[in-house]
Design a protein around this motif. Structure first.
Motif, PDB file in Angstrom:
ATOM      1  N   SER A 122       0.833  -1.197   0.000  1.00 44.16           N
ATOM      2  CA  SER A 122       0.000   0.000   0.000  1.00 44.16           C
ATOM      3  C   SER A 122       0.867   1.245   0.000  1.00 44.16           C
ATOM      4  O   SER A 122       1.852   1.326   0.749  1.00 44.16           O
ATOM      5  CB  SER A 122      -0.911   0.016   1.243  1.00 44.16           C
ATOM      6  OG  SER A 122      -1.496   1.290   1.429  1.00 44.16           O
ATOM      7  N   GLY A 123       0.486   2.229  -0.830  1.00 44.11           N
ATOM      8  CA  GLY A 123       1.154   3.511  -0.826  1.00 44.11           C
ATOM      9  C   GLY A 123       0.675   4.421   0.284  1.00 44.11           C
ATOM     10  O   GLY A 123       1.108   5.574   0.373  1.00 44.11           O
ATOM     11  N   GLY A 124      -0.201   3.934   1.161  1.00 49.63           N
ATOM     12  CA  GLY A 124      -0.726   4.703   2.283  1.00 49.63           C
ATOM     13  C   GLY A 124      -0.753   3.856   3.538  1.00 49.63           C
ATOM     14  O   GLY A 124       0.252   3.305   3.969  1.00 49.63           O
ATOM     15  N   THR A 125      -1.959   3.732   4.130  1.00 47.37           N
ATOM     16  CA  THR A 125      -2.162   2.985   5.372  1.00 47.37           C
ATOM     17  C   THR A 125      -2.992   1.739   5.105  1.00 47.37           C
ATOM     18  O   THR A 125      -3.949   1.781   4.338  1.00 47.37           O
ATOM     19  CB  THR A 125      -2.880   3.866   6.416  1.00 47.37           C
ATOM     20  OG1 THR A 125      -2.038   4.975   6.752  1.00 47.37           O
ATOM     21  CG2 THR A 125      -3.193   3.094   7.681  1.00 47.37           C
ATOM     22  N   VAL A 126      -2.627   0.632   5.746  1.00 43.68           N
ATOM     23  CA  VAL A 126      -3.411  -0.599   5.718  1.00 43.68           C
ATOM     24  C   VAL A 126      -4.108  -0.737   7.062  1.00 43.68           C
ATOM     25  O   VAL A 126      -3.449  -0.782   8.110  1.00 43.68           O
ATOM     26  CB  VAL A 126      -2.530  -1.832   5.453  1.00 43.68           C
ATOM     27  CG1 VAL A 126      -3.355  -3.118   5.564  1.00 43.68           C
ATOM     28  CG2 VAL A 126      -1.875  -1.742   4.089  1.00 43.68           C
ATOM     29  N   VAL A 136       2.761  -7.932   4.299  1.00 42.39           N
ATOM     30  CA  VAL A 136       2.087  -6.646   4.148  1.00 42.39           C
ATOM     31  C   VAL A 136       3.115  -5.530   4.283  1.00 42.39           C
ATOM     32  O   VAL A 136       3.875  -5.484   5.264  1.00 42.39           O
ATOM     33  CB  VAL A 136       0.971  -6.463   5.191  1.00 42.39           C
ATOM     34  CG1 VAL A 136       0.290  -5.099   5.017  1.00 42.39           C
ATOM     35  CG2 VAL A 136      -0.054  -7.587   5.080  1.00 42.39           C
ATOM     36  N   MET A 137       3.123  -4.632   3.304  1.00 43.56           N
ATOM     37  CA  MET A 137       4.020  -3.484   3.321  1.00 43.56           C
ATOM     38  C   MET A 137       3.197  -2.221   3.104  1.00 43.56           C
ATOM     39  O   MET A 137       2.407  -2.148   2.160  1.00 43.56           O
ATOM     40  CB  MET A 137       5.077  -3.622   2.224  1.00 43.56           C
ATOM     41  CG  MET A 137       6.046  -4.777   2.437  1.00 43.56           C
ATOM     42  SD  MET A 137       7.027  -5.168   0.956  1.00 43.56           S
ATOM     43  CE  MET A 137       5.781  -6.029  -0.041  1.00 43.56           C
ATOM     44  N   ALA A 138       3.382  -1.212   3.962  1.00 45.39           N
ATOM     45  CA  ALA A 138       2.634   0.040   3.866  1.00 45.39           C
ATOM     46  C   ALA A 138       3.583   1.213   4.027  1.00 45.39           C
ATOM     47  O   ALA A 138       4.461   1.197   4.900  1.00 45.39           O
ATOM     48  CB  ALA A 138       1.537   0.099   4.920  1.00 45.39           C
ATOM     49  N   THR A 139       3.371   2.243   3.223  1.00 47.56           N
ATOM     50  CA  THR A 139       4.230   3.425   3.276  1.00 47.56           C
ATOM     51  C   THR A 139       4.034   4.213   4.562  1.00 47.56           C
ATOM     52  O   THR A 139       4.992   4.768   5.115  1.00 47.56           O
ATOM     53  CB  THR A 139       3.938   4.332   2.073  1.00 47.56           C
ATOM     54  OG1 THR A 139       4.202   3.611   0.863  1.00 47.56           O
ATOM     55  CG2 THR A 139       4.801   5.574   2.092  1.00 47.56           C
ATOM     56  N   ALA A 170       6.190  -1.453   7.982  1.00 41.81           N
ATOM     57  CA  ALA A 170       5.622  -0.105   7.902  1.00 41.81           C
ATOM     58  C   ALA A 170       6.319   0.766   8.938  1.00 41.81           C
ATOM     59  O   ALA A 170       6.858   0.250   9.923  1.00 41.81           O
ATOM     60  CB  ALA A 170       4.112  -0.132   8.161  1.00 41.81           C
ATOM     61  N   PRO A 171       6.297   2.086   8.756  1.00 42.52           N
ATOM     62  CA  PRO A 171       6.871   2.953   9.787  1.00 42.52           C
ATOM     63  C   PRO A 171       6.208   2.772  11.149  1.00 42.52           C
ATOM     64  O   PRO A 171       6.864   2.868  12.184  1.00 42.52           O
ATOM     65  CB  PRO A 171       6.635   4.361   9.229  1.00 42.52           C
ATOM     66  CG  PRO A 171       6.576   4.177   7.752  1.00 42.52           C
ATOM     67  CD  PRO A 171       5.910   2.849   7.557  1.00 42.52           C
ATOM     68  N   SER A 172       4.897   2.523  11.164  1.00 42.41           N
ATOM     69  CA  SER A 172       4.155   2.347  12.409  1.00 42.41           C
ATOM     70  C   SER A 172       3.259   1.124  12.294  1.00 42.41           C
ATOM     71  O   SER A 172       2.557   0.953  11.292  1.00 42.41           O
ATOM     72  CB  SER A 172       3.299   3.588  12.701  1.00 42.41           C
ATOM     73  OG  SER A 172       2.415   3.361  13.777  1.00 42.41           O
ATOM     74  N   PRO A 202       8.963  -2.335  11.967  1.00 38.59           N
ATOM     75  CA  PRO A 202       8.427  -0.968  12.110  1.00 38.59           C
ATOM     76  C   PRO A 202       9.494   0.013  12.594  1.00 38.59           C
ATOM     77  O   PRO A 202      10.542  -0.375  13.091  1.00 38.59           O
ATOM     78  CB  PRO A 202       7.393  -1.161  13.203  1.00 38.59           C
ATOM     79  CG  PRO A 202       8.041  -2.184  14.118  1.00 38.59           C
ATOM     80  CD  PRO A 202       8.914  -3.069  13.226  1.00 38.59           C
ATOM     81  N   SER A 203       9.179   1.311  12.490  1.00 32.20           N
ATOM     82  CA  SER A 203       9.930   2.330  13.196  1.00 32.20           C
ATOM     83  C   SER A 203       9.368   2.516  14.597  1.00 32.20           C
ATOM     84  O   SER A 203      10.096   2.815  15.539  1.00 32.20           O
ATOM     85  CB  SER A 203       9.875   3.653  12.433  1.00 32.20           C
ATOM     86  OG  SER A 203      10.435   3.515  11.136  1.00 32.20           O
ATOM     87  N   SER A 204       8.027   2.331  14.762  1.00 31.96           N
ATOM     88  CA  SER A 204       7.389   2.364  16.066  1.00 31.96           C
ATOM     89  C   SER A 204       6.327   1.283  16.098  1.00 31.96           C
ATOM     90  O   SER A 204       5.787   0.893  15.062  1.00 31.96           O
ATOM     91  CB  SER A 204       6.763   3.732  16.338  1.00 31.96           C
ATOM     92  OG  SER A 204       5.677   3.979  15.451  1.00 31.96           O
TER      93      SER A 204
END
Length: 208
Positions: A122-126, A136-139, A170-172, A202-204
């Motif tokens: 996803s280029g956004g949020t899942v 699953v990968m999300a921006t 994902a970042p979060s 994740p980053s967080s």
């Protein structure tokens, strides 16, 4: 019945707005001599009040050649569950293997469960009430609701849980329902099973 060559479904649309959105090849207990391929391209949003499914039912079936499910869309907003997988329960086989790729330029928002045996990007949020997908990968973020993060299972078949590593990137990453990777308990006649493997990148991270 049997199909001697390939079985293929190809859908191209500017957008989809439906009660349910289902693309499905049914090869249960049958044979496809070639490949079984689903290709869906939607330049805009896929919106369904109920479930959205991209499935190849190969329960007890045989598919002769390497096969795929490829879906590309601008975004997803699904009122039920979003399912995408090859169901190879009961000895189903795909010669050359199978791949499942779901690509969304924007958000993927699922009111029910997200069940993808393959890759979802996803280029956004899942966001999903229950997140039970293998890669699953999300921006922006991955958010699981009250159902938490679980192992993938064949929800349209016999509920079997395949042995496969689950990876979320994902970042979060947030899950209000926590993580449930418990394996099936022994029932006295069958031994218990391992709980599976989960990798988080994740980053967080936040769990309740």
């Amino acid at each position: 019945g049997n199909i001697g060559n390939d079985a293929a479904i190809s859908v191209t649309a500017g957008s989809v707005n439906a009660d349910t959105f289902v693309t499905h090849i049914d090869n249960g207990g049958s044979q496809i001599g070639g490949a079984a391929n689903l290709d869906v391209t939607v330049t805009g949003a896929v919106t369904s009040a109920g479930s959205t499914q991209f499935l190849v039912n190969n329960i007890g079936g045989t598919i002769g050649s390497a096969s795929h499910i490829n879906v590309q869309a601008g975004s997803f907003k699904v009122g039920g569950a979003l399912d995408a997988y090859f169901d190879n329960e009961s000895g189903g086989s795909v010669g050359g293997g199978q791949t499942v790729t779901i690509q969304s330029n924007g958000d993927v928002t699922v009111t029910g469960g997200l069940y993808v045996l393959g890759s979802l990007t996803s280029g956004g949020t899942v966001s999903a009430a229950t997140l039970a997908s293998t890669n699953v990968m999300a921006t922006t973020a991955i958010n699981a609701g009250s159902g938490g993060i679980q192992q993938f299972s064949y929800v349209s078949g016999y509920g079997t849980i395949p042995s496969v590593i689950h990876t979320l990137t994902a970042p979060s990453i947030t899950s209000t329902g926590g993580i449930n990777f418990n394996g099936p308990d022994s029932d006295g006649s069958a031994a218990g099973q391992d709980g599976g493997q989960l990798v988080l990148n994740p980053s967080s991270i936040s769990f309740d």
